[in-house]
Structures are given as structure tokens and as C-alpha cells.
Design a protein around this motif. Structure first.
Motif, short mmCIF file in Angstrom:
data_model
loop_
_atom_site.label_atom_id
_atom_site.label_comp_id
_atom_site.label_asym_id
_atom_site.label_seq_id
_atom_site.Cartn_x
_atom_site.Cartn_y
_atom_site.Cartn_z
N PHE A 124 0.83 -1.16 -0.08
CA PHE A 124 0.13 0.13 0.11
C PHE A 124 0.99 1.27 -0.05
CE2 PHE A 124 0.98 -1.08 4.34
CZ PHE A 124 1.14 0.28 5.11
N SER A 132 -12.33 -7.89 3.44
CA SER A 132 -12.19 -6.37 3.06
C SER A 132 -11.03 -6.03 3.87
CB SER A 132 -13.41 -5.66 3.14
OG SER A 132 -14.44 -5.97 2.38
N ARG A 164 -9.01 -2.55 4.73
CA ARG A 164 -9.31 -1.20 5.01
C ARG A 164 -8.02 -0.43 5.19
NH1 ARG A 164 -14.56 0.12 8.14
NH2 ARG A 164 -15.28 -1.11 6.34
N ALA A 196 -8.98 3.80 1.81
CA ALA A 196 -9.35 2.74 0.52
C ALA A 196 -9.62 1.30 1.02
CB ALA A 196 -7.86 2.89 -0.04
N ARG A 248 -9.94 -2.54 -0.33
CA ARG A 248 -9.65 -3.76 -1.48
C ARG A 248 -10.19 -4.90 -0.76
NH1 ARG A 248 -9.04 0.31 -3.66
NH2 ARG A 248 -7.21 1.08 -4.74
N ARG A 249 -10.71 -5.91 -1.67
CA ARG A 249 -11.11 -7.24 -1.19
C ARG A 249 -9.90 -8.26 -1.63
NH1 ARG A 249 -15.77 -5.75 0.55
NH2 ARG A 249 -17.27 -5.03 -0.70
#
Length: 71
Positions: free
Chosen positions: A4, A53, A55, A63, A65-66
């Protein structure tokens, strides 16, 4: 590992939530990171198979993402 980017020197929270929205893992909680790319390790061995998820929250930015855990 989860990659990230942090937008600046601000507190970061990185957490994993199950399909019902319950927080199941907290990877970072208020860590102050410098701007740039970072990684965090997720030990999925304690998670059931399914969709989660991830977070990332930094200040008022968020943001999501799965990720899929498969067995």
C-alpha cells in the motif's frame, strides 16, 4: 504481504473485515508512516476461507480492497 502507499506523515490504520463487517485482524493501528510505498504481512492461517475487505485509513482518506482466502 499487502502492499500500500501512504500519502504523507500521518497515522495509518490497516484492518481486515469479514463479510459481515466485523474487524477480524488489525495490522496497523495509528502507526505514523512516511509518504511512499509500504508492506504489511497478513497471516491468513487463522482466517476461514472466504472474502475479506482490507481497509486502509489515513486521516480522512480511506481505501478498501477485497482479498480472498482459499483453502
Amino acid at each position: 504481504a499487502l502492499a500500500f502507499a501512504a500519502g504523507g506523515d500521518a497515522a495509518v490504520t490497516l484492518a481486515v473485515y469479514d463479510a459481515l463487517g466485523r474487524r477480524v485482524v488489525t495490522l496497523l493501528d495509528g502507526a505514523v508512516l512516511t509518504a511512499g510505498r509500504h508492506t504489511a504481512s497478513l497471516d491468513a492461517s487463522r482466517l476461514a476461507a472466504g472474502v475479506y475487505s482490507v481497509r486502509l485509513t489515513q486521516g480522512d482518506r480511506q481505501a478498501v480492497r477485497r482479498v480472498v482466502v482459499a483453502r
